[in-house]
Write an enzyme that holds these catalytic residues in place. Structure first.
Site, short mmCIF file in Angstrom:
data_model
loop_
_atom_site.label_atom_id
_atom_site.label_comp_id
_atom_site.label_asym_id
_atom_site.label_seq_id
_atom_site.Cartn_x
_atom_site.Cartn_y
_atom_site.Cartn_z
N PRO A 99 11.66 -12.20 -2.42
CA PRO A 99 11.38 -10.82 -1.52
C PRO A 99 9.99 -11.13 -0.84
O PRO A 99 9.51 -10.31 -0.22
CB PRO A 99 11.56 -9.77 -2.26
CG PRO A 99 11.81 -10.33 -3.67
CD PRO A 99 12.17 -11.77 -3.87
N TYR A 133 4.10 -14.48 8.50
CA TYR A 133 4.67 -13.25 7.99
C TYR A 133 5.15 -12.50 9.32
O TYR A 133 6.08 -11.92 9.10
CB TYR A 133 3.38 -12.62 7.69
CG TYR A 133 3.68 -11.02 6.91
CD1 TYR A 133 4.08 -11.26 5.49
CD2 TYR A 133 3.88 -9.88 7.54
CE1 TYR A 133 4.39 -9.88 4.76
CE2 TYR A 133 4.52 -8.83 6.80
CZ TYR A 133 4.55 -8.91 5.41
OH TYR A 133 5.04 -7.63 4.57
N HIS A 161 3.70 -1.96 12.19
CA HIS A 161 2.57 -2.22 11.30
C HIS A 161 1.65 -3.30 11.94
O HIS A 161 2.09 -4.50 12.10
CB HIS A 161 2.98 -2.49 9.95
CG HIS A 161 3.43 -1.24 9.18
ND1 HIS A 161 2.69 -1.06 7.88
CD2 HIS A 161 4.13 -0.35 9.39
CE1 HIS A 161 3.10 0.14 7.25
NE2 HIS A 161 4.03 0.60 8.36
C1 PHB Z 1 10.48 -3.43 0.94
O1 PHB Z 1 11.48 -3.28 0.27
O2 PHB Z 1 9.87 -2.57 1.38
C2 PHB Z 1 9.72 -4.77 0.77
C3 PHB Z 1 10.15 -5.81 0.11
C4 PHB Z 1 9.42 -7.10 0.32
C5 PHB Z 1 8.31 -7.12 0.91
C6 PHB Z 1 7.96 -6.33 1.59
C7 PHB Z 1 8.57 -5.03 1.72
O3 PHB Z 1 7.89 -8.46 0.93
#
Ligand code: PHB
Ligand code: APR
Length: 393
Positions: free
Chosen positions: A296, A388, A72
């Site tokens: 997350p 990131y 990505h």
């Molecule tokens: C995901 O579960 O795909 C996911 C979770 C947290 C993020 C990005 C993707 O910041």
């Protein structure tokens, strides 16, 4: 039983450490409380930093992620009515890889099977003893399996047993410092057999709360909505989830989003920031969620576990294969330095994007100013992008 490194916990941290140690000729055993099926049924995040992919390659488990992982080049922020793409590739020259943590775990189990790794399931560690290096004592791990107690003696113990495991508690209170922030909300997640709503991840801020559109593949999507910390999963049907998600994401995405596929999983996860210092005490070394938790929002949890394991494997390799203990001595400081930066990033992003029930107008203006700054400043966007895609190891 006797081994060189006893690994408590067979999540991604413990399994990856086991695999890397094996490749360096260092004997180890993994003790995991749950069954393999249980471990493989846990759905977690799915964004890998390029450094993580590199370590998976070094561990000889990078084949499937190279074939099936999706590179990505950017992610999108949606802020009420505005949208902002963070062009990771243009800003940093790097991309991230979308590939589920569950798949990483599966690849590690497959590699373990292929080499006949010693991974003991349904082995609940009860105590970790004699880690303080007192003359004549040997560190050991006591676990229970099928109702009987067993003991493994080891030169070192790796605590890879997640946030609720016993390893961290083995560090005496007089030595251990814990830093914590519990957020007043959680994420309700839904995994579905539907094509992703958009080609890139969308982190959406809305007055009803945060939402995230993510994916696992061209046919599997992962979505989240912010919910109060007290929310019960029983109160949520898939229909209610889709309706809530639609309200929070950009209208054009909501209008075209496919929702009539099989729902594979729904669960609520609380949000927490947590760090334990130090990450080493005597012969015990902590790695992954055993030592730290991030919310997350920045997708850093697995990536941090991997960078810990990278440092820890290198330290063990230096010790066992080159007779040097400076890697072990420096492990805690080295790992924590990267951990705290990921904590800062995850906390900043969480604070900017969510609806905090106790925020006053001042804090809301701060969130808006933060977003405006990102919109107007390439330097600000580069800062976000650099974190990131993952800070260097
Ligand atoms: C995901 O579960 O795909 C996911 C979770 C947290 C993020 C990005 C993707 O910041
Ligand atoms: N004895 C043996 N195993 C244990 C014990 C115990 N007493 N307590 C916990 N465990 C096991 C758990 O069952 C779990 O499988 O330790 C494992 C820890 O795995 P994870 O929780 O997945 O943690 P880690 O390997 O550090 O991976 C970090 O996982 O939680 C996510 O967001 C996090 O992505 C990050 C990654």
């Amino acid at each position: 039983m006797k081994t060189q490194v006893a690994i408590v916990g067979g999540g991604p941290a413990g399994l990856l450490l086991s695999q890397l140690l094996h490749l360096s000729g260092i004997e180890n055993i993994v003790l995991e409380r749950r069954s393999r099926d249980y471990v493989l049924s846990r759905i977690r995040a799915g964004v890998l930093e390029s450094g993580t992919v590199q370590v998976l390659n070094d561990a000889d488990v990078g084949g499937r992620v190279a074939r099936e992982g999706q590179p990505h080049e950017g992610v999108e922020l949606s802020w009420h009515d505005e949208r902002l793409r963070i062009d990771l590739e243009a800003l940093t020259g790097e991309t991230v890889t979308v590939y589920g943590q569950t798949e990483v775990t599966r690849d590690l189990y497959d590699a373990g099977d292929a080499r006949g790794a010693e991974i003991v399931h349904e082995a609940a560690v009860k105590r970790i003893e004699d880690i303080e290096g007192i003359e004549g004592s040997t560190p050991s791990v006591v676990y229970e399996k099928n109702g009987a107690e067993h003991r493994v003696e080891a030169d070192f113990v790796a605590g890879c047993d997640g946030f609720h495991g016993p390893a961290r508690q083995t560090i005496p209170d007089s030595v251990r410092r814990e830093f914590e922030r519990v957020y007043p909300f959680g994420w309700l997640g839904l995994l579905s057999r539907t094509p992703p709503a958009a080609p890139e991840l969308i982190y959406a801020t809305h007055e009803r709360g945060f939402a995230l559109c993510s994916m696992r593949s061209d046919s599997i999507s992962r979505y989240y909505v912010q919910v109060p910390a007290s929310e019960k999963i029983e109160d949520w049907s898939a229909d209610r989830f889709w309706e809530e998600l639609r309200r929070r994401i950009p209208a054009d995405v909501a209008d075209t989003m496919v929702t009539d596929g099989e729902v594979l999983e729904m669960s609520v996860a609380p949000l927490r920031s947590f760090v334990c210092e130090p990450m080493r005490h005597g012969s015990l070394f902590l790695a992954g969620d055993a030592a730290h938790i991030v919310p997350p929002t920045g997708a850093k949890g697995l990536n941090l576990a991997v960078s810990d394991v990278y440092y820890l494997h290198r330290a063990f390799d230096l010790f066992f294969n080159h007779g040097k203990s400076d890697g072990l001595d420096g492990y805690s400081d080295q790992a924590l330095s990267r951990v705290w930066k990921a904590e800062r990033f995850s906390w900043t992003l969480t604070s900017m994007l969510h609806d905090f029930p106790h925020y006053e107008p001042f804090e809301k203006r701060m969130q808006k100013a933060e977003f405006d700054y990102l919109t107007r400043s390439e330097t600000a966007r580069r800062g976000l992008a650099e974190n990131y895609i993952g800070l260097p190891f």
